[in-house]
Enzyme design. Sequence first.
Site, PDB file in Angstrom:
ATOM      1  N   CYS A  81      16.350 -31.937 -18.450  1.00  0.00           N
ATOM      2  CA  CYS A  81      16.588 -32.037 -19.880  1.00  0.00           C
ATOM      3  C   CYS A  81      16.887 -30.687 -20.523  1.00  0.00           C
ATOM      4  O   CYS A  81      16.796 -29.634 -19.903  1.00  0.00           O
ATOM      5  CB  CYS A  81      15.396 -32.669 -20.581  1.00  0.00           C
ATOM      6  SG  CYS A  81      13.837 -31.874 -20.223  1.00  0.00           S
ATOM      7  N   GLY A 107      21.430 -33.143 -19.518  1.00  0.00           N
ATOM      8  CA  GLY A 107      20.907 -34.500 -19.509  1.00  0.00           C
ATOM      9  C   GLY A 107      21.855 -35.433 -20.220  1.00  0.00           C
ATOM     10  O   GLY A 107      22.221 -35.180 -21.366  1.00  0.00           O
ATOM     11  N   ASN A 181      11.046 -29.495 -21.511  1.00  0.00           N
ATOM     12  CA  ASN A 181      11.920 -29.275 -20.357  1.00  0.00           C
ATOM     13  C   ASN A 181      11.053 -28.738 -19.234  1.00  0.00           C
ATOM     14  O   ASN A 181      10.444 -27.678 -19.371  1.00  0.00           O
ATOM     15  CB  ASN A 181      13.026 -28.267 -20.697  1.00  0.00           C
ATOM     16  CG  ASN A 181      13.922 -27.962 -19.509  1.00  0.00           C
ATOM     17  OD1 ASN A 181      14.000 -28.743 -18.567  1.00  0.00           O
ATOM     18  ND2 ASN A 181      14.598 -26.835 -19.561  1.00  0.00           N
ATOM     19  N   CYS A 513      12.516 -17.826  -8.795  1.00  0.00           N
ATOM     20  CA  CYS A 513      11.948 -18.800  -7.852  1.00  0.00           C
ATOM     21  C   CYS A 513      13.041 -19.235  -6.876  1.00  0.00           C
ATOM     22  O   CYS A 513      14.119 -19.673  -7.289  1.00  0.00           O
ATOM     23  CB  CYS A 513      11.422 -20.016  -8.612  1.00  0.00           C
ATOM     24  SG  CYS A 513      10.833 -21.349  -7.535  1.00  0.00           S
TER      25      CYS A 513
END
Length: 573
Positions: A81, A107, A181, A513
């Site tokens: 989203c 989204g 989100n 990440c």
Amino acid sequence: MAATAAASAATRSYSAFPTPSPTRLSPCSTPLFLKTNQKPLHITHSKNPIADIISTHKSSTGSDNVPFLDADDDDKPREECGVVGIYGDPEASRLSYLALHALQHRGQEGAGIVAVNDGVLQSVTGVGLVSEVFNQSKLDKLPGDIAIGHVRYSTAGSSMLKNVQPFVAGYKYGSVGVAHNGNLVNYQSLRAELEEHGSIFNTSSDTEAVLHLIAISKARPFFLRIVEACEKLEGAYSMVFLTEDKLVAVRDPYGFRPLVMGRRSNGAVVFASETCALDLIDAVYEREVFPGEVLVVDKDGVQSLCLMPHPEPKSCIFEHIYFALPNSVVFGRSVYESRRAFGEILATEAPVDCDVVIAVPDSGVVAALGYAEKAGVPFQQGLIRSHYVGRTFIEPSQKIRDFGVKLKLSPVRAVLEGKRVVVVDDSIVRGTTSSKIVRLLKESGAKEVHMRIASPPIIASCYYGVDTPSSEELISNRMSVEEIRQFIGSDSLAFLPMEKLQKQMGGDAPSYCYACFSGNYPVQPTGKVKRVGDFVDDGLNGSVDGGWIKESRKGAAGVDVAKLEWKKEIFTS
């Protein structure tokens, strides 16, 4: 005196924030003092589900044509989203509507806006694109100068509408709306604990748990309820909250998902998932919301509170590879420049004799431009994407091979015929769409097809707000690069080397990440975890049970990784 000075310094107006650096902004490093009611207050902090569905459907109906499911649809990870929040503009709901248009790529299956008028929170939500959910009459029902909005990705299904955000709830001290989100990895345990104490849930969304935590908090004022609730959350969350007189933005301590802040010329404060939304509504980008930061906007200005400081952010690298629009600045970097550099690296690390470079539109275009320039080979539009095709739920005949891909991507024979072609894409997930694309190119006369992927191999699922398949479905988790090449039928295949990706990110490399490429998760999911995107709850008649199992397997990355995998059992009703 010292405490009072610290409190005063922390209770800053928006204009007092330091000028943003063009490099990556640092997260909060220490808790701040926030002056409340003239008293300084110190805050410290403590195996293939698709195959299972098809098999079950076939055994019960005799048909393997599942009308609500297209397993190959785009074959890309999906961002769950995008969010927006606006304070201090009389056209807040209409500006939110425009900003959601800019965030539509995050989204496409649900949208909503909540606005405040005379102290009352009013909401409009619906299933579909922003332009399908809203019209002039619906926006007329959302007056006021404070608003939040949300676009959602989820699977299709009858239960999806109740999960469309923003959510609005009333509690003892008023009403609150929230748009989220991300994904909470401890959602199941949180929900179980709340239900044990009497909470009743109306949706299958982890965001609803946040509202329950706020409602049961005894903290005052309101933003401290958010702080207390967030202390119990694990995982990824970039959220905007709305009350009768405040707009609050929060980002998790790791900063997994993006959230930026800007200001319009009339002084209105804007929060959004990407800077492209700020650009559309003429808001000037100021800075990121720091990882672990809470920003409270009301009539007194903007105040900053450090929620839960963490020394090293872990922002999602896939925002730069695929999710964000190229014209956005995400995590302090230009997405366009990142993708162009990834293509240049591929041309240097995996060169091949070719006549033309093409892209899988739209996400592969910028990397393909970088590859072509570095290789000194012309870039051409060898595949044309149709922007008027939604998700393909039913293929009219199994005899029409590759129907779904052909509907969306049309090869240009004049560009391809007799040519040695390099085709650049951002990622390979299951490999099914890549194999169809290679076949289309060769059927259109390409002499050779060389696939170049502007990301490392994806070997592990994401649990931080990205809807990725289970590890068993990820082709790079099951096959070597050569095996994948044979599977998709290309003449050669190369991925962006992980070490080159990290080198390109420079000093910011540790702040990203890379779990989907390595299987090393900054925050480990515990117990049973809701699938990102409400995979079954939103779209299928059935229930899911499952848990985490450890498994070590050698994939395309060439390393043995212990991965957390989601094992499901599907039960039809």
